[in-house]
Design an enzyme around this catalytic site. Structure first.
Site, short mmCIF file in Angstrom:
data_model
loop_
_atom_site.label_atom_id
_atom_site.label_comp_id
_atom_site.label_asym_id
_atom_site.label_seq_id
_atom_site.Cartn_x
_atom_site.Cartn_y
_atom_site.Cartn_z
N ASP A 3 -9.56 -7.72 9.16
CA ASP A 3 -8.25 -7.42 8.57
C ASP A 3 -8.31 -6.08 7.86
O ASP A 3 -9.05 -5.19 8.30
CB ASP A 3 -7.86 -8.56 7.62
CG ASP A 3 -6.37 -8.85 7.64
OD1 ASP A 3 -5.60 -7.94 7.28
OD2 ASP A 3 -5.97 -9.96 8.02
N HIS B 194 -2.79 -7.21 3.00
CA HIS B 194 -2.78 -8.19 4.10
C HIS B 194 -4.12 -8.92 4.19
O HIS B 194 -4.17 -10.16 4.28
CB HIS B 194 -2.47 -7.46 5.41
CG HIS B 194 -2.18 -8.35 6.57
ND1 HIS B 194 -3.17 -8.89 7.36
CD2 HIS B 194 -1.01 -8.78 7.11
CE1 HIS B 194 -2.62 -9.61 8.33
NE2 HIS B 194 -1.30 -9.56 8.19
N SER C 148 0.34 -14.15 10.82
CA SER C 148 -0.83 -13.73 10.05
C SER C 148 -1.13 -14.71 8.92
O SER C 148 -2.28 -14.85 8.51
CB SER C 148 -0.61 -12.33 9.45
OG SER C 148 -0.73 -11.34 10.43
#
Length: 808
Positions: A162, A235, A574
């Site tokens: 990520d 994220h 996600s």
């Protein structure tokens, strides 16, 4: 060794709109007193971020509170006695003991935004794990919870590919944890000299690496920030903490969703592999870096990898995720990937390789309602996480963004509230109705704010249907459904005089129905690479998920957002992906000898396809969803701990699968070197693709003439001992299904049995080219196991004419 990092200034975060004050203050007054505790909210402070730490500014704010309340109580001394909290850093306001008539007078003060009772609140969890049945209200473990059985994932290492990690997040604290597993070979890599960019590992976060050479080769050296494993986007921190974060009480976003944040496997160790960087031309994660990260993760000793990234569907030898995940699976690493956010169009699902698990996104039973109240007293329900509010009981003129089109903008640009498309003279002081699509949802609010608007109503486009998402908007806002948006715009167009309304303050609502339903953005099947493999495999919560966040980006992730938060609510596949990764970690802790395929099988065959109204799951338009949206169904972690039977697969199975797709022996040999137990070439008679031992069955080419199509499967008994299972079939419409044998008898645990499923089209009962759906279930009666597999069938058109894809 890993270098230290500057601690996050937690005091400078989360400007709460609603402030919760301890009800113990009531005890400070005699029982006969009529005073109660209230919060007086005055907005924000003018001293800003830099001045918040200055004692002089804080003291000035405190005195202003005394003066304001003193003007009502006719005595600053009485005001000082009444106030028991002054909010002097970012939130401007105070809490005080007041009588009802004093409250009424304070409310009329021109500086006061609102006055509200200091209500007692009961903590709730960040919800998704409770919704999945792993705990009860208040955080108590539910009977049979997989958390207790698997010791919360103790002994397992979960990694993610990520944007890096924010190590200071409370989700990664290591108190009470022992040393890293002896087999762990990972490192904390950081070549950044600046202390602010260094990442220090601990006994929870035991690895952090970055990979950027592929990125640099594409964008050039000058395009990237100094290399570091630190998360500048948020994220990666969000997804890793969702999969493996520790318990963090008091987690919330601007006061919403307050509760205890936790990952799926809270006692698992975490490792971060940074492969995604600043976006360039829409891409941020490159295959060369992805493959290198997979290689390192396998070496380091991770058990589960959460991969919330992907591209358009590609053949397996041209896809870094497919290549990397194959080698990971071969070495016992379970790889969980996101399905993509390109829904609701058919055939958009990515990460389609059969050796990885692909996760769609669905809702849970928590919402953050914010209503648009019209001057006609009609209330339109939406959702929002906006921390700002409009003054109570004041109506503002409403205008559609198309009516507010700027001179140099197109009607479509204005409709979507593209930056610079709105006429400031038309927008100033009004609530603007914008339509979802193209630019980010929160960008539309920023466009309205810059044009002088006071509020945003975001109306779904037709494709988004009933899917509304709570975002941390930069101004008072609410997000409404497509149908409500159509009605609202029609009302605005039909009103002779100007319509007006206001937007209520959002709140947290639990137990909403129906839930789950599929998110509109969640990418859909069929699998365009190999239609004989159903994708996605499973669905999990992926809408408004609260988890840890970086300290270097605002909650919207956009450049104009200077707010900083400890936790953020985000939506997407996600977010659903790490939910399943955390569950996979629990299963690995509970069953350390299970292969990645067995873990996937347990998750898929125990899933449910009904919502909390005991009706079939729906899509965002509240039409019946199909396996092309949810795969095998919505994950049920507790049932996955004891699936009864599993569909297992190994490298030899995948070799046969690749051969069945027409890859030649030399290509297969290259791909399978060291992984096929000596079988580096295709067998003389390759199996059919649909014969791969998969927990679902997809037959996309059934003959319309009644010719049979037979697939083979085998299951292994993972129960406590001897068992017998009987087959039950719900046939797809227009298709006859025969299972042989219909009863499987196992003499002991670990025994494996094979069976076949034969499909025949029923003449006159099907539409050529149409996909239809059914299911196969093996049940052991009183044993309590229900081993379900979706059946997906398409009868081909005998005329061989190309027809648009249709889904029943």
């Amino acid at each position: 060794m890993c270098a230290s990092a500057t601690p996050i200034n937690r005091r400078a975060l989360l400007p709460l709109v609603m402030l919760l004050i301890s009800t113990s203050a009531l005890q400070q007054q005699p029982a006969s007193a009529k005073k109660k505790s209230y919060v007086v909210y005055l907005g924000g402070h003018s001293h800003g971020r830099g001045g918040a730490a200055l004692a002089s500014n804080r003291e000035r704010a405190r005195r202003s509170h005394h003066e304001l309340l003193g003007s009502v109580l006719r005595s600053e001394a009485r005001a000082r006695d009444a106030i028991f909290y002054s909010y002097t850093r970012y939130i401007n306001g105070f809490a005080a003991m007041l009588e009802e008539d004093e409250v009424a007078e304070v409310s009329r003060h021109p500086r006061v935004v609102s006055v509200f009772p200091n209500r007692g609140h009961r903590l709730h969890t960040t919800r998704s794990w409770e919704f999945l049945g792993m705990e009860e209200e208040g955080g108590r473990l539910k009977a049979g919870s997989i958390w207790a059985k698997a010791r919360f994932g103790e002994g397992v290492v979960i990694g993610n590919l990520d944007t890096g990690v924010w190590p200071e997040a409370g989700s990664f604290r290591d108190d009470g944890m022992g040393p890293a597993p002896a087999r762990w070979r990972g490192i904390c890599q950081d070549q950044q000299a600046s202390d602010n960019a260094q990442v220090r590992c601990n006994r929870k976060l035991i690895g952090a690496r970055f990979f950027n050479k592929g990125y640099l080769a594409t964008v050039g050296q000058e395009q990237v920030n100094p290399a570091s494993t630190r998360d500048t986007d948020g994220h990666g921190t969000h997804t890793l903490s969702t999969a493996a974060g520790r318990l963090v009480p008091g987690a919330n976003l601007f006061g919403y969703g307050n509760g205890t944040a936790k990952g799926g496997a809270p006692m698992a160790r975490a490792a971060s592999y940074k492969v995604c960087w600043r976006p360039v031309n829409g891409s941020e994660c490159f295959d060369a870096d992805i493959i290198a990260a997979f290689d390192a993760a396998i070496h380091d000793g991770v058990h589960v990898l959460s991969v919330s990234l992907g591209g358009s569907p590609a053949e397996y030898f041209r896809d870094g995720v497919a290549i990397g995940s194959f080698h990971a699976a071969r070495h016992g690493v379970t790889v969980v990937c996101s399905a993509g956010n390109s829904g609701p169009a058919a055939g958009t699902v990515s990460n389609t390789a059969p050796w990885l698990m692909t996760v769609g996104a669905s809702t849970m039973d928590r919402e953050f309602p914010a209503y648009l109240v019209l001057d006609s007293n009609k209330r339109i329900k939406g959702q929002s996480l906006s921390p700002t509010r409009l003054p109570s009981n004041k109506y503002y003129e409403l205008i559609s963004s198309e009516e507010a089109k700027g001179a140099n903008a197109t009607a479509n640009q204005a409709k979507l509230c593209i930056e610079g498309s709105l006429d400031k003279a038309k927008v100033k002081g009004k609530i603007v109705v914008c339509v979802r699509g193209k630019n980010a949802r929160v960008e539309k609010g920023e466009a309205v704010r810059r044009a002088g608007g006071v509020g945003l109503v975001l109306a779904n486009d037709e494709a988004s249907g009933n899917e509304v998402i709570a975002d941390a908007h930069v101004l008072p806002a609410t997000h409404i459904t497509y149908n409500d948006g159509i009605d609202l715009l029609a009302y605005l167009n039909s009103t002779r005089s100007s319509a007006s309304g206001y937007i209520t303050v959002p709140y947290t609502a639990l137990g909403t129905k129906p839930a789950p339903f599929m998110a509109a953005f969640s990418s859909q099947g069929p699998n365009t690479v190999t239609p004989q493999i159903l994708k996605p495999d499973i669905t999990a919560p992926g809408v408004s998920i609260l988890a840890a966040f970086t300290g270097l980006a605002g909650p919207t992730g956009l450049a104009f957002d200077e707010r900083r938060v400890l936790f953020n609510a985000e939506s997407g596949t996600s977010m659903s992906c790490p939910h399943v990764a955390g569950i996979a970690g629990l299963l690995k802790a509970l069953h350390p000898d299970w292969s990645p395929a067995a873990i996937k099988s347990a998750i898929m065959t125990t899933a449910r396809v009904q919502d909390n109204m005991r009706k079939p799951m729906s899509n965002s338009s509240f039409l019946r969803a199909t396996p092309f949206g949810y795969g095998a169904g919505h994950v049920q972690p507790n049932r996955a701990a004891d699936p009864g039977l599993v569909y297992d697969a190994n490298a030899t199975d995948y070799l046969g699968f690749l051969c069945s797709l027409g890859y030649n022996s030399s290509t297969i040999a290259t791909f399978m070197t060291g992984a096929s137990d000596g079988h580096d070439a295709c067998p003389a008679q390759a199996p059919k693709p649909e014969d791969l031992n998969y927990p679902s069955v997809a037959v996309p080419h059934l003959s319309p003439t009644g010719a049979a199509r037979t697939v083979t499967r085998r299951v292994r008994n993972v129960g406590a001992g001897a068992a017998a299972y009987d087959a039950r079939v719900h046939e797809p419409r227009g298709v006859a299904v025969e299972v042989a044998p219909r009863r499987l008898e196992f003499a002991a645990a670990g025994e494996e049995k094979q069976f076949t499923v034969t499909f025949r089209a029923r003449r006159g009962y099907f539409l050529p080219g149409e996909y239809v759906f059914g299911r196969l279930m093996w049940t052991d009666g009183d044993g309590g196991h229900r081993v379900r597999s979706p059946l997906v069938v398409r009868v081909i058109d005998s005329n061989k004419k190309k027809k648009p894809l249709s889904i029943d």
